[in-house]
Design an enzyme around this catalytic site. Structure first.
Site, PDB file in Angstrom:
ATOM      1  N   LYS A 187      33.308  89.249  32.700  1.00 59.09           N
ATOM      2  CA  LYS A 187      33.571  90.373  31.797  1.00 59.09           C
ATOM      3  C   LYS A 187      33.095  91.668  32.460  1.00 59.09           C
ATOM      4  O   LYS A 187      32.027  91.683  33.089  1.00 59.09           O
ATOM      5  CB  LYS A 187      32.821  90.126  30.479  1.00 59.09           C
ATOM      6  CG  LYS A 187      33.108  91.133  29.373  1.00 59.09           C
ATOM      7  CD  LYS A 187      32.414  90.688  28.079  1.00 59.09           C
ATOM      8  CE  LYS A 187      32.653  91.638  26.931  1.00 59.09           C
ATOM      9  NZ  LYS A 187      31.977  91.194  25.676  1.00 59.09           N
ATOM     10  N   SER A 210      31.354  88.308  20.052  1.00 59.22           N
ATOM     11  CA  SER A 210      32.300  88.639  21.119  1.00 59.22           C
ATOM     12  C   SER A 210      32.649  87.533  22.097  1.00 59.22           C
ATOM     13  O   SER A 210      33.609  87.663  22.846  1.00 59.22           O
ATOM     14  CB  SER A 210      31.788  89.837  21.913  1.00 59.22           C
ATOM     15  OG  SER A 210      32.148  91.000  21.235  1.00 59.22           O
ATOM     16  N   SER A 236      34.886  91.043  21.627  1.00 63.43           N
ATOM     17  CA  SER A 236      35.255  91.968  22.685  1.00 63.43           C
ATOM     18  C   SER A 236      35.567  91.274  24.014  1.00 63.43           C
ATOM     19  O   SER A 236      36.200  91.892  24.871  1.00 63.43           O
ATOM     20  CB  SER A 236      34.129  92.982  22.893  1.00 63.43           C
ATOM     21  OG  SER A 236      32.959  92.350  23.357  1.00 63.43           O
TER      22      SER A 236
END
Ligand code: GLN
Length: 493
Positions: free
Chosen positions: A90, A189, A165
């Site tokens: 990420k 997330s 997210s």
């Protein structure tokens, strides 16, 4: 079976038996990214040369092991399970020399000067990093629609969101564009996108994994964790990244109280709590049915099902959305147009007269709408005169929510809930309504306030869209929830 279909254990086994090399597997993933990612949009950067280089190094380690084992040497230690396995990270986790945008224009040109601790560990094990994956700006969101760069689409239906997210991280695994990924979870997330994309995601206990080198959203909640194809892989990655780190004072060594394969934790000895508040209004009846069916299967397998109450659940969203903006407003203060990130100082369009102009113009142009919203809310909640009414009150309610979980775990071993009230929604469907976005965290954020671990695993489909089951454990009971999750994984197959 294609190389990109294989799990971490299958890759490891194949490497050992010399069926294929890490370079071959890495090339297969790079090929898949080229073929697919224009449609999906999981990656913000693909680091092909770096990946191939790492894969070559991994192959050398594997070859050395092979030649030692052919010689029958007894001293050889096996190479790590992640050696040669391609992953993606990420884009709010630092990998030295790679971009780390956090999904924001603010950090568009930022290059990470060092490795996050989790990355050091992955590299030490010989994992191959394919690139950096998309997220909502500064990890604020549930859909990746808040990314400053692009929306990551759901591989099961390209008109729908991948969740957030860590949407890029979940979509990359689901679309076979990485064998596993690392995401971050502040309020859901990792688990929410895992649920939307039909993959497995673990939010570790607060403190179980070092946050050093993760771009902070809310420091009392942020955790890094794995997203993988199955439960066993999640355990492998979690074991590789967990543990105390001198660079993160909140990290701890996990007390090994619940060893996996301990017969005490077989499903037939389990007490599973089902909180009634999680099946109240707002849940899609089709999702509810799937989750209830799984609970029924666990019951048939011998588990005891206990209805429990987490009475303060109704305050969780309000509490979370005071604490997170408050901590975010403090964490994002560092992006001032001078020390970090986007700056208007050299931009001749504006007349910069003083220091305040630098801050206002740089932050005004660098941050998107969601970080701005949270900075305003958070600054207000922390300001003198309002602190007691908002931030302090939220901390008090956080204690009550934590107590709910403490009480529940006196009665049950694990808690089963849906990960999300609905399956992946349409892109654009909620964009104009921040509150409806915030409500998506209803099942994932309460346990974060208590700091306990939870995993999401796919257990069914509604109209071809995956549905995730969330299994919550008490502090540092990752092994227990992983054991239970792999039993459930077998039951739903
Ligand atoms: N949706 C939540 C938020 O926007 C969770 C984000 C996260 O876990 N990083 O705060």
């Amino acid at each position: 079976m294609d190389l990109i279909d294989l799990t971490i254990t299958q890759l490891h086994d194949g490497f050992k038996k010399n069926k294929f090399t890490s370079v071959q597997v890495t090339k297969a993933y790079l090929e898949q990214i080229k073929k697919n990612d224009n449609d999906i949009g999981a990656y913000l950067a693909v680091t092909e040369d770096f990946a191939l280089n790492q894969a070559e190094k991994a192959d050398k380690i594997i070859q050395a092991w092979q030649s030692d084992s052919e010689k029958g040497s007894e001293l050889i230690t096996e190479f790590p399970l992640l050696c040669g396995v391609p992953c993606a990270i990420k884009d709010n986790i630092l990998v030295e020399g790679m971009q780390a945008t956090a999904g924001s224009k603010m950090l568009e040109n930022y290059i990470a000067p060092y490795d996050a601790t989790v990355i050091k560990k992955l590299k030490a094990d010989g994992a191959v990093i394919l690139g950096k994956v998309n997220l909502d700006e500064f990890a604020m969101g549930v859909s990746t629609e808040n990314s400053a760069f692009k929306v990551t689409k759901n591989p099961h239906d390209l008109t729908r969101v991948s969740g957030g997210s860590s949407g890029g991280a979940a979509a990359a695994v689901a679309a076979k564009e990485a064998c596993f990924t690392l995401g971050s979870d502040t309020g859901g997330s990792i688990r929410l996108p895992a649920s939307f994309c039909g993959v497995v995601g673990l939010n570790p206990t607060y403190g179980a994994v070092s946050r050093y080198g993760a771009i902070a959203l809310a420091s009392s909640l942020d955790q890094i964790g794995p997203i993988t194809k199955n439960v066993q892989d999640t355990k492998i990655v979690f074991d590789a990244i967990k543990g105390k780190d001198s660079m993160d004072a909140t990290s701890v060594e996990i007390p090994n109280k619940h060893k996996i394969r301990n017969s005490k934790f077989e499903i037939r000895n389990l007490k599973i709590g089902v909180p009634k508040e999680y099946f109240a209004k707002g849940i899609d009846p089709a999702v509810e049915k799937i989750i209830k069916d799984v609970i029924g299967k666990a019951k048939s397998a011998g588990a005891e099902i206990v209805e429990i109450s987490l009475p303060n659940t109704k305050y969780a969203i309000a509490t979370y959305y005071i604490i997170v903006p408050s901590e975010a407003s403090a964490n994002l203060a560092r992006y001032d147009g001078i020390r970090y990130g986007y700056s208007e100082i050299l931009n001749s369009k504006f007349e910069i007269r003083n220091l305040l102009d630098v801050y206002v113009k740089s932050r005004g142009a660098g941050f998107g709408p969601e970080p701005k919203r949270r900075i305003l809310v958070g600054t207000h909640a922390l300001s003198s005169g309002y602190y007691d009414a908002y931030y302090k009150k939220a901390q008090e309610v956080r204690q009550l929510i934590t107590q709910d979980f403490t009480d529940a775990f006196k009665k049950v071993d694990v808690i089963f809930t849906p990960t999300s009230p609905i399956p992946a929604f349409k892109i654009g469907e909620k964009s104009s309504d921040p509150i409806s976005m915030y409500l998506m965290d209803i099942y994932t954020c309460p346990l974060k306030l208590a700091g306990v671990p939870a995993i999401s695993l796919p257990v069914g489909f509604v109209d071809k869209l995956p549905v995730g089951l969330q299994i919550i454990g008490n502090h540092f009971e990752e092994d227990k929830i992983l054991t239970v999750a792999s039993e459930i994984e077998k039951l739903v197959q």
